[in-house]
Design a protein around this motif. Structure first.
Motif, PDB file in Angstrom:
ATOM      1  N   ASP A   1       0.818  -1.220   0.000  1.00 23.93           N
ATOM      2  CA  ASP A   1       0.000   0.000   0.000  1.00 23.93           C
ATOM      3  C   ASP A   1       0.846   1.263   0.000  1.00 23.93           C
ATOM      4  O   ASP A   1       0.544   2.238  -0.671  1.00 23.93           O
ATOM      5  CB  ASP A   1      -0.984   0.004   1.181  1.00 23.93           C
ATOM      6  N   ASN A   2       1.941   1.251   0.782  1.00 29.49           N
ATOM      7  CA  ASN A   2       2.864   2.379   0.847  1.00 29.49           C
ATOM      8  C   ASN A   2       4.160   1.846   1.448  1.00 29.49           C
ATOM      9  O   ASN A   2       4.150   1.257   2.532  1.00 29.49           O
ATOM     10  CB  ASN A   2       2.271   3.492   1.722  1.00 29.49           C
ATOM     11  N   GLY A   3       5.274   2.043   0.760  1.00 31.09           N
ATOM     12  CA  GLY A   3       6.534   1.505   1.222  1.00 31.09           C
ATOM     13  C   GLY A   3       6.947   1.987   2.596  1.00 31.09           C
ATOM     14  O   GLY A   3       7.736   1.323   3.283  1.00 31.09           O
ATOM     15  N   VAL A   4       6.432   3.128   3.028  1.00 31.00           N
ATOM     16  CA  VAL A   4       6.722   3.644   4.363  1.00 31.00           C
ATOM     17  C   VAL A   4       6.237   2.667   5.431  1.00 31.00           C
ATOM     18  O   VAL A   4       6.822   2.573   6.517  1.00 31.00           O
ATOM     19  CB  VAL A   4       6.079   5.033   4.545  1.00 31.00           C
ATOM     20  N   ASN A   5       5.172   1.922   5.143  1.00 33.26           N
ATOM     21  CA  ASN A   5       4.599   0.992   6.115  1.00 33.26           C
ATOM     22  C   ASN A   5       5.349  -0.339   6.185  1.00 33.26           C
ATOM     23  O   ASN A   5       5.013  -1.195   7.006  1.00 33.26           O
ATOM     24  CB  ASN A   5       3.138   0.706   5.766  1.00 33.26           C
TER      25      ASN A   5
ATOM     26  N   LEU B   1      23.420   9.494  11.791  1.00 29.60           N
ATOM     27  CA  LEU B   1      22.896   8.831  10.597  1.00 29.60           C
ATOM     28  C   LEU B   1      21.393   9.091  10.535  1.00 29.60           C
ATOM     29  O   LEU B   1      20.676   8.878  11.514  1.00 29.60           O
ATOM     30  CB  LEU B   1      23.161   7.335  10.663  1.00 29.60           C
ATOM     31  N   ALA B   2      20.928   9.585   9.403  1.00 26.55           N
ATOM     32  CA  ALA B   2      19.524   9.988   9.298  1.00 26.55           C
ATOM     33  C   ALA B   2      18.901   9.494   8.005  1.00 26.55           C
ATOM     34  O   ALA B   2      19.589   9.317   6.990  1.00 26.55           O
ATOM     35  CB  ALA B   2      19.403  11.513   9.378  1.00 26.55           C
ATOM     36  N   ARG B   3      17.592   9.246   8.057  1.00 24.83           N
ATOM     37  CA  ARG B   3      16.778   8.928   6.881  1.00 24.83           C
ATOM     38  C   ARG B   3      15.558   9.839   6.893  1.00 24.83           C
ATOM     39  O   ARG B   3      15.185  10.387   7.926  1.00 24.83           O
ATOM     40  CB  ARG B   3      16.327   7.462   6.918  1.00 24.83           C
ATOM     41  N   ARG B   4      14.926   9.973   5.751  1.00 25.67           N
ATOM     42  CA  ARG B   4      13.711  10.799   5.667  1.00 25.67           C
ATOM     43  C   ARG B   4      12.843  10.209   4.557  1.00 25.67           C
ATOM     44  O   ARG B   4      12.652  10.800   3.510  1.00 25.67           O
ATOM     45  CB  ARG B   4      14.089  12.255   5.378  1.00 25.67           C
ATOM     46  N   TYR B   5      12.342   9.011   4.801  1.00 24.47           N
ATOM     47  CA  TYR B   5      11.698   8.248   3.732  1.00 24.47           C
ATOM     48  C   TYR B   5      10.334   8.802   3.324  1.00 24.47           C
ATOM     49  O   TYR B   5       9.672   9.512   4.057  1.00 24.47           O
ATOM     50  CB  TYR B   5      11.591   6.780   4.100  1.00 24.47           C
ATOM     51  N   GLY B   6       9.978   8.471   2.073  1.00 28.40           N
ATOM     52  CA  GLY B   6       8.653   8.796   1.580  1.00 28.40           C
ATOM     53  C   GLY B   6       8.373  10.266   1.378  1.00 28.40           C
ATOM     54  O   GLY B   6       7.210  10.684   1.415  1.00 28.40           O
ATOM     55  N   VAL B   7       9.389  11.078   1.126  1.00 32.24           N
ATOM     56  CA  VAL B   7       9.191  12.507   0.871  1.00 32.24           C
ATOM     57  C   VAL B   7       9.515  12.839  -0.584  1.00 32.24           C
ATOM     58  O   VAL B   7       8.776  13.584  -1.230  1.00 32.24           O
ATOM     59  CB  VAL B   7      10.061  13.357   1.823  1.00 32.24           C
ATOM     60  N   ARG B   8      10.605  12.279  -1.078  1.00 30.20           N
ATOM     61  CA  ARG B   8      11.010  12.508  -2.460  1.00 30.20           C
ATOM     62  C   ARG B   8      11.304  11.157  -3.106  1.00 30.20           C
ATOM     63  O   ARG B   8      11.319  10.135  -2.455  1.00 30.20           O
ATOM     64  CB  ARG B   8      12.277  13.384  -2.509  1.00 30.20           C
TER      65      ARG B   8
ATOM     66  N   GLN C   1       5.188   9.710   3.034  1.00 31.02           N
ATOM     67  CA  GLN C   1       5.171   9.431   4.467  1.00 31.02           C
ATOM     68  C   GLN C   1       3.886   9.981   5.088  1.00 31.02           C
ATOM     69  O   GLN C   1       3.263   9.346   5.938  1.00 31.02           O
ATOM     70  CB  GLN C   1       6.391  10.050   5.149  1.00 31.02           C
ATOM     71  N   SER C   2       3.472  11.141   4.631  1.00 28.28           N
ATOM     72  CA  SER C   2       2.287  11.792   5.200  1.00 28.28           C
ATOM     73  C   SER C   2       0.988  11.078   4.841  1.00 28.28           C
ATOM     74  O   SER C   2      -0.040  11.309   5.485  1.00 28.28           O
ATOM     75  CB  SER C   2       2.224  13.244   4.736  1.00 28.28           C
ATOM     76  N   THR C   3       0.993  10.221   3.816  1.00 25.49           N
ATOM     77  CA  THR C   3      -0.238   9.525   3.407  1.00 25.49           C
ATOM     78  C   THR C   3      -0.209   8.047   3.780  1.00 25.49           C
ATOM     79  O   THR C   3      -1.087   7.293   3.361  1.00 25.49           O
ATOM     80  CB  THR C   3      -0.448   9.644   1.886  1.00 25.49           C
TER      81      THR C   3
END
Length: 504
Positions: free
Chosen positions: A192-196, A227-234, A446-448
């Motif tokens: 449904d969404n890779g963030v999940n 070390l940082a990630r910010r998935y599902g934004v771009r 990420q927001s959806t």
């Protein structure tokens, strides 16, 4: 810009730039001139503390640590390239398999080995090598060949006998059974969404919503901070549709930069590096910056998958196109340093065309195929009976199509007790070396993530009700990404795109 010490001490005169002008003031106060809606110029005072914070933020934003390779590092990489590729690797032949196919003991040993290499500074060495090689290893014909040799050296080649051991030799000195897996991101694209995805749980790779504070790599540092990630934004994960396009091409020029026509987005859709860029940007954080991406273990698993896609393309060249992949170097090479006979950065005894030799996958490593239905052979995957493809389980406890979190599998390591998004910092950092061009987002962010999971469950329920209206056909939900380089999905197209989900 003044020094950090002077900023902290307040022993300077601040200069603040704003909407209309620059105004100097002593540290007793800073005057800022702004223009209101009526065009009237007004003076506003800001505190000395605010001025210091603003200056510090600019200083840190533009800060870039020294990533120069030491003479010892250069000697280490050069020694590998001078060793004959005709020799048998000391670590033996390796098989790379999908990360979620690792058994629990295999996965825990891999995590432990990565942490040992982090503690020894080996991760930093290879991250710096990648940062220094960007110009001659990206955006051109050498991309696939250089990264193949980089991974073999980093992950698999083990016959160095000097003090400068290869990455895989380091891994095997920690645990002789360890091999590097690949991350098949299409398994997450299809949910449904890779963030999940369960991939971002503490049991597997850790959180993706900021500084990494869960999982086996929690607390790791890069050359510029956490070390940082910010998935599902771009960016965008790679779909199986795109993979099939790439591996069924014949000419190497079709799957590498530069393009024949840089404006042709359909031509770009066959280029492996283009889709590689999309995944880097989708993971975000340090993975979205070529100067720091190799600090994240996800980098190595992602590049192993990119190499696997290339290997499938090479097999197709042999079986269908009657092309010898060992000599099929691209005729359009792009930037300086990407020619077939140019030396590989860091591996000076090897030329770019040496990365095309069959010896790498004949003597050093090869791949286990991606998980297949009906038995995906992983507790983290399930067979989608609609698409008949293996799909990653979700880690959500509220809306979960695969029902993974309601089974004993999820309670083994306490996954049901995790928050879906742990509370962590997510401080934007300047991207020094962006991965461009890149596919546009597909409408799932990420927001959806919760909304997308809810829609998937609702659709699943509608299929379980005999008298309910039939579900929208799959080809009605999504226009199957006509071109990755086109305009972002918007309006009804975005809604249809986000309904492309995997169901039991």
């Amino acid at each position: 810009m003044t020094s950090v010490k002077n900023i902290i001490d307040g022993d300077h005169r601040s200069t603040v730039r704003d909407d209309t002008s620059v105004v100097g003031a002593g540290y007793g106060g800073v005057q800022r001139i702004l223009t209101d809606d009526l065009g009237m110029r007004k003076n506003y005072s800001i505190t000395p503390t605010s001025a210091k914070v603003d200056c510090l933020q600019q200083l840190l934003w533009n800060y870039k640590p020294d990533q120069s390779l030491t003479s010892r590092d250069k000697a280490s990489f050069a020694e590998f390239s001078s060793t004959s590729t005709e020799s048998e690797p000391r670590a033996g032949f390796r098989i790379r398999k999908e990360y979620r196919r690792l058994t629990t003991p295999e996965r825990l040993r891999l995590h432990a080995a990565f942490n040992r290499l982090y503690e020894r500074g080996t991760i930093q060495r290879y991250a710096d090598l990648h940062a220094n090689a960007l110009r001659t290893a990206h955006s051109g014909a050498a991309f696939l060949a250089w990264h193949r040799v980089f991974l073999v050296n980093v992950l698999l080649v083990t016959y160095l006998v000097s003090l400068f051991q290869s990455f895989e030799e380091e891994l095997r000195r920690v645990d002789a059974t360890v091999s590097i897996p690949y991350w098949d991101s299409s398994l997450d694209f299809d949910m449904d969404n890779g963030v999940n995805s369960v991939l971002w749980s503490g049991e597997l790779l850790g959180n993706g919503n900021g500084d990494v504070i869960t999982g086996p790599f929690a607390g790791w540092m890069t050359g510029r901070g956490n070390l940082a990630r910010r998935y599902g934004v771009r960016g965008r994960l790679i779909s199986d549709e795109k993979i099939q396009k790439m591996i069924n091409a014949c000419e190497t020029d079709e799957v590498v930069f530069p393009q024949l026509d840089p404006a042709d987005v359909r031509e770009r859709d066959y280029i492996i590096e283009f889709h590689h860029n999309g995944v880097h940007n989708w993971v975000g954080g340090d993975m979205a910056d070529g100067s720091y991406a190799a600090y994240d273990p996800v980098f190595y698993m992602h590049h192993a998958f990119i190499d696997f896609i290339w290997e499938k393309f090479r097999r197709h060249q042999i079986s269908t196109c009657q092309i010898n992949p060992e000599t099929a170097y691209a005729t359009r090479t792009g930037n300086s340093g990407h020619g077939p006979n140019d030396p590989m950065y860091g591996f000076s005894s090897l030329n770019n065309i040496d990365g095309l030799k069959n010896v790498w996958t004949e003597r050093f490593y090869n791949y286990e195929e991606s998980p297949q239905c009906p038995n995906c052979n992983s507790r983290y995957l399930y067979c989608d009976t609609i698409t008949y493809r293996c799909v990653s389980h979700s880690r959500r406890t509220d809306f979960n199509v695969g029902n993974f979190m309601s089974t004993p599998k999820a309670t083994t390591f306490g996954m049901v007790n995790e928050t879906i998004e742990p509370i962590t910092q997510s401080i934007p950092k300047r991207i020094i070396s962006p991965f461009i061009p890149s596919p546009n987002p597909d409408g799932r962010f990420q927001s959806t993530a919760k909304e997308d999971a809810m829609a998937a469950v609702d659709l699943q329920r509608s299929r379980l009700q005999p008298n309910a209206p039939g579900p929208v056909p799959l080809n009605g939900w999504i226009n199957l990404e006509p071109d990755s380089g086109g305009r972002p999905f918007s309006g009804p197209d975005r809604i249809r795109r986000r309904k492309f989900i995997s169901l039991l």
